[in-house]
Each structure stands twice: as structure tokens, then as C-alpha cells.
Design a protein around this motif. Sequence first.
Motif, PDB file in Angstrom:
ATOM      1  N   LYS A   1       0.853  -1.177   0.000  1.00 12.75           N
ATOM      2  CA  LYS A   1       0.000   0.000   0.000  1.00 12.75           C
ATOM      3  C   LYS A   1       0.892   1.231   0.000  1.00 12.75           C
ATOM      4  O   LYS A   1       2.054   1.166   0.380  1.00 12.75           O
ATOM      5  N   TYR A   2       0.334   2.363  -0.425  1.00  8.70           N
ATOM      6  CA  TYR A   2       1.101   3.612  -0.468  1.00  8.70           C
ATOM      7  C   TYR A   2       1.239   4.129   0.955  1.00  8.70           C
ATOM      8  O   TYR A   2       0.505   5.012   1.398  1.00  8.70           O
ATOM      9  N   HIS A   3       2.164   3.531   1.694  1.00  5.19           N
ATOM     10  CA  HIS A   3       2.335   3.850   3.111  1.00  5.19           C
ATOM     11  C   HIS A   3       3.706   3.363   3.548  1.00  5.19           C
ATOM     12  O   HIS A   3       4.212   2.364   3.047  1.00  5.19           O
ATOM     13  N   GLY A   4       4.352   4.067   4.446  1.00  3.44           N
ATOM     14  CA  GLY A   4       5.606   3.616   5.020  1.00  3.44           C
ATOM     15  C   GLY A   4       6.767   3.635   4.034  1.00  3.44           C
ATOM     16  O   GLY A   4       7.089   4.664   3.447  1.00  3.44           O
TER      17      GLY A   4
ATOM     18  N   LYS B   1       5.882   4.582   0.368  1.00  2.00           N
ATOM     19  CA  LYS B   1       5.688   6.030   0.254  1.00  2.00           C
ATOM     20  C   LYS B   1       7.024   6.765   0.275  1.00  2.00           C
ATOM     21  O   LYS B   1       7.228   7.729  -0.473  1.00  2.00           O
TER      22      LYS B   1
END
Length: 114
Positions: free
Chosen positions: A94-97, A100
Motif C-alpha cells: 500500500k502507499y504507506h511507510g 511512500k
Amino acid sequence: MVILPPARPPRIIKFLKPYVLKMHFTNKFVTAQVIHSPTATVASSASSQEKALRSSMETTRDVAAAAKIGKILGERLLLKDIPAVSVFLKREQKYHGKVKAVIDSLREVGIKLL
């Protein structure tokens, strides 16, 4: 023996996004590479496993390491005159951490994302 990828008709190649960013994260390292889709070759890559980078990083697996890998990959892409890439995320990414961090640092260097 090297097996080449199957030849695609030119009309299909025209609609493919030629450069694709793929990222891989393990418990110890961060790796990012840009693949040229029509020829199925690696255009550029950066990893926290490289000896030159390991000495300048505190850890090789956190978000700060991912940001540094993205910045180095962006600089290498600009040296090879690759101005834009498309991002390929796996189902669990996912677009996270860390993802990103890599993508944002590519943007800061000046690489456009398609």
C-alpha cells in the motif's frame, strides 16, 4: 542459454508504459529497480545491500533507508535520461511507510510518475 521474452507487436508496445518501478522489501534490506518493459531488462536499480551505501546508512531496512534508496535510484535514472516511470505495486503493498518513502524521494529528485 538465454531465453528472450516473446516479441510483442508494435501496436501493443506503443500502449505499454515502458519503464516500471518495482520495489522489494525484506526484513534486512530495501531494493528498488526500474525495468524496461518491452525488452524485459533492468534499466537501473538501487539496493541497501550495496557496500558503498551500507556504510552511510544507520540501518538498511527502515523508512529512512527506503527514502535514501529512492533518492539514489532517482539520480541514477536522471543520469540515464529516464524522466518518468510507472509504479507497480504488489497486492499487499500500500502507499504507506517504505513504499511512500521511495516514491516521494523519487518525486523530489525530479522523476515523474505515470
